[in-house]
Design a protein around this motif. Structure first.
Motif, short mmCIF file in Angstrom:
data_model
loop_
_atom_site.label_atom_id
_atom_site.label_comp_id
_atom_site.label_asym_id
_atom_site.label_seq_id
_atom_site.Cartn_x
_atom_site.Cartn_y
_atom_site.Cartn_z
N TRP A 69 -0.10 -2.89 -5.76
CA TRP A 69 0.38 -1.54 -5.42
C TRP A 69 -0.53 -0.84 -4.42
O TRP A 69 -0.07 -0.09 -3.56
CB TRP A 69 0.54 -0.69 -6.69
CG TRP A 69 -0.75 -0.47 -7.42
CD1 TRP A 69 -1.26 -1.24 -8.43
CD2 TRP A 69 -1.71 0.57 -7.20
NE1 TRP A 69 -2.48 -0.76 -8.83
CE2 TRP A 69 -2.78 0.35 -8.10
CE3 TRP A 69 -1.79 1.66 -6.33
CZ2 TRP A 69 -3.90 1.18 -8.15
CZ3 TRP A 69 -2.90 2.48 -6.39
CH2 TRP A 69 -3.94 2.25 -7.29
N TYR A 70 -1.85 -1.12 -4.52
CA TYR A 70 -2.77 -0.41 -3.62
C TYR A 70 -2.64 -0.91 -2.17
O TYR A 70 -2.85 -0.15 -1.23
CB TYR A 70 -4.23 -0.50 -4.11
CG TYR A 70 -4.68 -1.88 -4.51
CD1 TYR A 70 -4.61 -2.30 -5.84
CD2 TYR A 70 -5.18 -2.76 -3.56
CE1 TYR A 70 -5.01 -3.57 -6.21
CE2 TYR A 70 -5.58 -4.04 -3.93
CZ TYR A 70 -5.50 -4.43 -5.26
OH TYR A 70 -5.90 -5.70 -5.62
N VAL A 71 -2.26 -2.17 -2.01
CA VAL A 71 -2.02 -2.70 -0.65
C VAL A 71 -0.74 -2.08 -0.08
O VAL A 71 -0.72 -1.61 1.07
CB VAL A 71 -1.92 -4.25 -0.66
CG1 VAL A 71 -1.52 -4.78 0.71
CG2 VAL A 71 -3.23 -4.86 -1.10
N VAL A 72 0.31 -2.03 -0.92
CA VAL A 72 1.59 -1.43 -0.48
C VAL A 72 1.38 0.04 -0.13
O VAL A 72 1.84 0.52 0.92
CB VAL A 72 2.66 -1.58 -1.59
CG1 VAL A 72 3.92 -0.81 -1.24
CG2 VAL A 72 2.99 -3.05 -1.81
N GLY A 73 0.65 0.75 -0.99
CA GLY A 73 0.37 2.18 -0.74
C GLY A 73 -0.36 2.39 0.56
O GLY A 73 -0.02 3.28 1.36
N ALA A 74 -1.37 1.55 0.81
CA ALA A 74 -2.15 1.67 2.05
C ALA A 74 -1.28 1.34 3.26
O ALA A 74 -1.37 2.02 4.29
CB ALA A 74 -3.36 0.74 1.99
N GLN A 75 -0.41 0.33 3.14
CA GLN A 75 0.46 -0.04 4.27
C GLN A 75 1.44 1.08 4.60
O GLN A 75 1.70 1.36 5.77
CB GLN A 75 1.23 -1.33 3.94
CG GLN A 75 0.35 -2.57 3.99
CD GLN A 75 1.07 -3.81 3.51
OE1 GLN A 75 2.03 -3.73 2.74
NE2 GLN A 75 0.61 -4.97 3.94
N ILE A 76 1.96 1.75 3.56
CA ILE A 76 2.94 2.83 3.79
C ILE A 76 2.28 4.01 4.51
O ILE A 76 2.94 4.73 5.25
CB ILE A 76 3.59 3.26 2.45
CG1 ILE A 76 4.55 2.17 1.97
CG2 ILE A 76 4.35 4.58 2.58
CD1 ILE A 76 5.13 2.39 0.61
N MET A 77 0.96 4.16 4.35
CA MET A 77 0.28 5.28 5.02
C MET A 77 0.28 5.13 6.54
O MET A 77 0.00 6.09 7.25
CB MET A 77 -1.18 5.40 4.53
CG MET A 77 -1.34 5.92 3.12
SD MET A 77 -0.21 7.23 2.66
CE MET A 77 -0.67 8.52 3.77
N ASN A 78 0.63 3.95 7.06
CA ASN A 78 0.73 3.77 8.52
C ASN A 78 1.78 4.67 9.12
O ASN A 78 1.55 5.33 10.13
CB ASN A 78 1.08 2.32 8.85
CG ASN A 78 -0.11 1.41 8.87
OD1 ASN A 78 -0.97 1.57 9.71
ND2 ASN A 78 -0.18 0.51 7.93
N SER A 79 2.94 4.66 8.50
CA SER A 79 4.11 5.39 9.01
C SER A 79 5.30 5.05 8.11
O SER A 79 5.31 3.99 7.48
CB SER A 79 4.39 4.93 10.45
OG SER A 79 5.66 5.34 10.85
N PRO A 80 6.31 5.90 8.06
CA PRO A 80 7.51 5.53 7.29
C PRO A 80 8.22 4.31 7.87
O PRO A 80 9.04 3.70 7.20
CB PRO A 80 8.41 6.76 7.39
CG PRO A 80 7.58 7.84 7.95
CD PRO A 80 6.40 7.25 8.61
#
Lengths: 136, 81
Positions: A69-80
């Motif tokens: 989940w922390y990888v997914v969360g960090a990836q989503i912070m790039n942009s929608p």
């Protein structure tokens, strides 16, 4: 009443700056008329993200799979836009394993965390400018 | 929106394993971290000063990583020797 309205406007402005900075890396700083900073942020974050995707393929954006989940969360912070990529890779359409997967995930999630730093910085700059006494 | 479709064409991963050369992928990431960190910290962005600051931070991170790697290597050697 005037103070309340000004405070509401300030909060809305901070929210817009944060949202813009998430939608497009560097856009928050651009709104604050920090042109050079916004260009540097945009180019660096987009390049870092693209290098991650180049190494591991779009399969490293695995929003509904076994990715932590922390990888997914960090990836989503790039942009929608990452959510759009996540829809394309649903169901393991682009399998990637081993080092390319790990390095791709490290690159894309680090780019997201760096964008989070820029979002916080843009909101903080906007806050400081809102509380500074008027010059002149 | 077009950028997303260009990115979406990256559908095949690179092929490489765990080798000393693959550690070099660390360098662009460190550069990105140094650039973004300094972009948020430097009060005013002037090309010369910004490049100097980024280079110093980049060098510091690399030197620290090398020291950490040598220390861990020495520990591993002491334990396994």
């Amino acid at each position: 009443m005037m103070v309340l309205r000004t405070r509401e406007k300030q909060t809305l402005f901070l929210f817009i700056v944060g949202l813009l900075a998430w939608l497009v890396p560097g856009a928050g700083h651009l709104l604050l008329k920090e042109k050079e900073r916004s260009i540097i942020i945009f180019v660096t974050i987009v390049l870092t993200f693209c290098v991650g995707i180049y190494i591991g393929s779009i399969g490293v954006i695995n929003l509904y799979g076994s990715t932590p989940w922390y990888v997914v969360g960090a990836q989503i912070m790039n942009s929608p836009a990452v959510l759009v990529l996540g829809q394309m890779t649903t169901g393991g359409a682009y399998p990637v394993n081993g080092w390319p997967n790990e390095i791709g995930q490290i690159y894309t999630s680090t780019a997201g965390l760096l964008n989070l730093l820029c979002i916080v910085n843009a909101v903080y700059l906007a806050y400081l400018r809102g509380t500074e006494p008027a010059r002149g | 929106m077009e950028t997303i479709f260009v990115i979406a064409t990256f559908t095949v991963p690179e092929k490489f394993g765990a080798s000393p050369q693959s550690m070099l992928w660390l360098l662009p990431l460190v550069a990105a971290i140094a650039i973004i960190y300094k972009a948020t910290k430097v009060p005013a962005i002037k090309a010369g000063n910004f490049i100097k600051e980024v280079t110093i931070l980049f060098g510091s991170i690399i030197v620290f990583i090398i020291i950490a790697a040598l220390t861990l290597h020495a520990f591993a050697w002491l334990i396994t020797a």
